[in-house]
Design a protein around this motif. Structure first.
Motif, short mmCIF file in Angstrom:
data_model
loop_
_atom_site.label_atom_id
_atom_site.label_comp_id
_atom_site.label_asym_id
_atom_site.label_seq_id
_atom_site.Cartn_x
_atom_site.Cartn_y
_atom_site.Cartn_z
N SER A 59 0.85 -1.19 0.00
CA SER A 59 0.00 0.00 0.00
C SER A 59 0.89 1.24 0.00
CB SER A 59 -0.91 0.03 1.23
OG SER A 59 -0.17 0.36 2.38
N THR A 60 0.31 2.38 -0.34
CA THR A 60 1.09 3.62 -0.32
C THR A 60 1.44 4.00 1.12
OG1 THR A 60 -0.96 4.89 -0.38
CG2 THR A 60 0.19 4.51 -2.47
N LYS A 61 0.65 3.59 2.07
CA LYS A 61 0.95 3.86 3.48
C LYS A 61 2.28 3.20 3.88
CE LYS A 61 -1.97 4.48 7.25
NZ LYS A 61 -3.15 4.09 8.00
N THR A 62 2.49 1.98 3.40
CA THR A 62 3.74 1.27 3.68
C THR A 62 4.91 1.98 3.03
OG1 THR A 62 2.53 -0.82 3.73
CG2 THR A 62 4.91 -0.97 3.47
N VAL A 63 4.73 2.46 1.79
CA VAL A 63 5.81 3.15 1.08
C VAL A 63 6.19 4.42 1.82
CG1 VAL A 63 6.44 4.32 -1.05
CG2 VAL A 63 5.19 2.17 -1.15
N VAL A 64 5.23 5.19 2.27
CA VAL A 64 5.51 6.43 2.99
C VAL A 64 6.32 6.13 4.24
CG1 VAL A 64 4.47 8.32 4.30
CG2 VAL A 64 3.52 7.65 2.09
N ALA A 65 5.98 5.06 4.96
CA ALA A 65 6.70 4.71 6.18
C ALA A 65 8.15 4.35 5.85
CB ALA A 65 6.01 3.54 6.87
N GLN A 66 8.40 3.61 4.76
CA GLN A 66 9.75 3.22 4.38
C GLN A 66 10.56 4.44 3.97
OE1 GLN A 66 9.23 0.30 1.31
NE2 GLN A 66 8.96 -1.37 2.78
#
Length: 70
Positions: A59-66
Motif C-alpha cells: 500500500s502507499t501507506k507502507t511506502v511512505v513509512a519506508q
C-alpha cells in the motif's frame, strides 16, 4: 542470470539514482549489504535482490513509512 556482483556505478544505474545517494546510504547503514575489498565496494546480486524484496509494498501507506526512515 547476470553478474554475481555489481559495483556502485552499476547499482546506481539499476536503481536510477546517483552514486552519491548510495554512498550516503552506506554511511547511514541503509541499503543492501556489501563487501568492501581493497577499498572497492561491490554489491552481491543476492543481497541486492533481498533488499529489493524487503522494499516491496502492498500500500502507499507502507511506502511512505519506508521513505520516511531513509
Amino acid at each position: 542470470m547476470g553478474f554475481a556482483h555489481l559495483n556502485q556505478k552499476q547499482l546506481a544505474a539499476r536503481w536510477c539514482t546517483s552514486e552519491a545517494t548510495l554512498e550516503r546510504w552506506r554511511s547511514a547503514g541503509i541499503g543492501p549489504k556489501f563487501p568492501k575489498l581493497c577499498e572497492r565496494v561491490l554489491y552481491r546480486q543476492a543481497d541486492i535482490e533481498a533488499y529489493e524484496e524487503s522494499c516491496l509494498a502492498t500500500s502507499t501507506k507502507t511506502v511512505v513509512a519506508q521513505v520516511s526512515v531513509s
